[in-house]
Structure formats: C-alpha cells, structure tokens
Design a protein around this motif. Structure first.
Motif, mmCIF file in Angstrom:
data_model
loop_
_atom_site.group_PDB
_atom_site.id
_atom_site.type_symbol
_atom_site.label_atom_id
_atom_site.label_comp_id
_atom_site.label_asym_id
_atom_site.label_seq_id
_atom_site.Cartn_x
_atom_site.Cartn_y
_atom_site.Cartn_z
ATOM 1 N N UNK A 103 0.832 -1.207 0.000
ATOM 2 C CA UNK A 103 0.000 0.000 0.000
ATOM 3 C C UNK A 103 0.870 1.262 0.000
ATOM 4 N N UNK A 104 1.952 1.250 0.757
ATOM 5 C CA UNK A 104 2.868 2.398 0.768
ATOM 6 C C UNK A 104 3.490 2.587 -0.607
ATOM 7 N N UNK A 105 3.867 1.486 -1.262
ATOM 8 C CA UNK A 105 4.450 1.575 -2.604
ATOM 9 C C UNK A 105 3.447 2.154 -3.600
ATOM 10 N N UNK A 106 2.191 1.756 -3.485
ATOM 11 C CA UNK A 106 1.159 2.300 -4.367
ATOM 12 C C UNK A 106 0.995 3.794 -4.124
ATOM 13 N N UNK A 107 0.934 4.199 -2.862
ATOM 14 C CA UNK A 107 0.767 5.619 -2.544
ATOM 15 C C UNK A 107 1.947 6.439 -3.078
ATOM 16 N N UNK A 108 3.151 5.945 -2.898
ATOM 17 C CA UNK A 108 4.313 6.656 -3.426
ATOM 18 C C UNK A 108 4.300 6.673 -4.952
ATOM 19 N N UNK A 109 3.835 5.598 -5.552
ATOM 20 C CA UNK A 109 3.717 5.555 -7.006
ATOM 21 C C UNK A 109 2.756 6.604 -7.519
ATOM 22 N N UNK A 110 1.631 6.751 -6.858
ATOM 23 C CA UNK A 110 0.657 7.774 -7.255
ATOM 24 C C UNK A 110 1.288 9.159 -7.157
ATOM 25 N N UNK A 111 1.969 9.426 -6.056
ATOM 26 C CA UNK A 111 2.600 10.731 -5.856
ATOM 27 C C UNK A 111 3.662 10.990 -6.923
ATOM 28 N N UNK A 112 4.357 9.950 -7.351
ATOM 29 C CA UNK A 112 5.413 10.124 -8.350
ATOM 30 C C UNK A 112 4.877 10.303 -9.766
ATOM 31 N N UNK A 113 3.574 10.075 -9.932
ATOM 32 C CA UNK A 113 2.976 10.197 -11.256
ATOM 33 C C UNK A 113 2.845 8.879 -11.990
ATOM 34 N N UNK A 114 3.270 7.798 -11.354
ATOM 35 C CA UNK A 114 3.118 6.471 -11.957
ATOM 36 C C UNK A 114 1.658 6.040 -11.880
ATOM 37 N N UNK A 115 1.348 4.974 -12.534
ATOM 38 C CA UNK A 115 -0.007 4.409 -12.498
ATOM 39 C C UNK A 115 0.079 3.022 -11.863
ATOM 40 N N UNK A 116 0.304 2.953 -10.555
ATOM 41 C CA UNK A 116 0.475 1.656 -9.902
ATOM 42 C C UNK A 116 -0.845 0.891 -9.786
ATOM 43 N N UNK A 117 -0.710 -0.396 -9.545
ATOM 44 C CA UNK A 117 -1.864 -1.239 -9.260
ATOM 45 C C UNK A 117 -1.669 -1.848 -7.878
ATOM 46 N N UNK A 118 -2.767 -2.248 -7.273
ATOM 47 C CA UNK A 118 -2.687 -2.936 -5.981
ATOM 48 C C UNK A 118 -3.263 -4.334 -6.168
ATOM 49 N N UNK A 119 -2.427 -5.330 -5.918
ATOM 50 C CA UNK A 119 -2.817 -6.726 -6.056
ATOM 51 C C UNK A 119 -2.275 -7.438 -4.821
ATOM 52 N N UNK A 120 -3.161 -7.932 -3.984
ATOM 53 C CA UNK A 120 -2.712 -8.484 -2.701
ATOM 54 C C UNK A 120 -2.346 -9.965 -2.747
ATOM 55 N N UNK A 121 -2.342 -10.584 -3.910
ATOM 56 C CA UNK A 121 -2.071 -12.029 -3.957
ATOM 57 C C UNK A 121 -0.699 -12.395 -3.391
ATOM 58 N N UNK A 122 0.331 -11.595 -3.638
ATOM 59 C CA UNK A 122 1.651 -11.914 -3.089
ATOM 60 C C UNK A 122 1.630 -11.829 -1.560
ATOM 61 N N UNK A 123 0.740 -11.021 -1.023
ATOM 62 C CA UNK A 123 0.618 -10.852 0.425
ATOM 63 C C UNK A 123 -0.069 -12.052 1.083
ATOM 64 N N UNK A 124 -0.641 -12.930 0.265
ATOM 65 C CA UNK A 124 -1.317 -14.137 0.748
ATOM 66 C C UNK A 124 -0.486 -15.394 0.506
#
Length: 154
Positions: A46-67
């Motif tokens: 989630x932190x990586x996604x938030x930083x990606x948004x701030x940087x202008x990237x178009x990140x995705x959030x997929x929690x499968x690796x977290x499982x």
C-alpha cells in the motif's frame, strides 16, 4: 488524508500481537507470525502504491503476493522471532501512515486498479480511490486481523 483511524487500528493490532501465548489457529488458518507477515506485506504494498501515485506512476494494488505462503515464510525467516516481526510491522505501519498523511486530495482521489483476494475468494477487481484503499485498511483489514490474532489466545 486523516490517518487517525488507521493509526488507532494499528495500535490495537499491535497490542494484541504482543500478548503472550498466541498459538496456532484451530481451523488450520494462519498462526500469529503469518498474520504479522501478511500485514507487513500489505502495508509495504500500500505504501508503494501511494508513493507511485505521488510520483505520477499508475500503480496497481494486487494483494495475492501478500497471501502467498512462500512469501509469508520468507518474511518470517527474515526476522528474529515474533518481536522482530512486531517491530517491523510497527515501523512499516508508521511509514504508511506518514505517507498517507501527506497525500493531497487529488492524489487520494486517484483511482488505482485493485485486485483483492481473501483466501481463495475474490473480494474486489476494480479501480479503487487511493483514499478508499488506505481507509479500507483502517476499517476492515487491520481490525479483521486484530480479531484473527485475538482468536489465537489460549
């Protein structure tokens, strides 16, 4: 963003995580270390996604690796016991909250393509505002895992 609710959810989670005697799940579910590793993984994503948004990237959030059990085992092995995991979760949660605290309204409103699973069940497969992703951690994710840890009490 206001992270008061998220910080409160993490405090309760960590209070339960530090209780002695948390055992294994009677239903074959995750033990306390696996729950901690999962929360750590989600927080970092989630932190990586938030930083990606701030940087202008178009990140995705997929929690499968977290499982993924292999990933959870890897995270657990990188720490010196439960105390090390708890310390890392505490620090990662603070990082996520600090990032979210600094999000502009525009950044918080950015739609993030999101794919969320719970076990083998699909929970969400659609864009979600970054603010909703972060607030979902406070409202559902962290409290749900707090209950999960509490259920591991003797």
């Amino acid at each position: 963003m206001d992270t008061t609710a998220l910080r409160s959810a993490y405090k309760k989670f960590l209070d339960v995580a530090t209780e002695p005697g948390l055992g294994d799940a009677g239903d074959g579910g995750w033990n306390a270390d696996q729950v901690l590793a999962h929360v750590l993984s989600v927080d970092a994503a989630a932190a990586a996604v938030a930083l990606g948004v701030v940087s202008g990237a178009r990140p995705t959030f997929d929690n499968r690796i977290c499982l993924d059990h292999w990933n959870l085992d890897r995270i657990i092995a990188e720490h010196s016991g439960r105390a090390g995991l708890i310390t890392h979760v505490r620090h990662q949660a603070a990082v996520l909250c600090d990032i979210a605290d600094q999000l502009s309204e525009q950044a918080a409103a950015v739609l993030v393509p999101s794919f969320l699973m719970s076990g083998d069940m699909l929970v969400l497969d659609q864009p979600l505002a970054l603010a909703d992703l972060v607030n979902g951690l406070a409202e559902k994710h962290v409290p749900g895992h707090t209950r999960q840890l509490a259920d591991l009490r003797p």
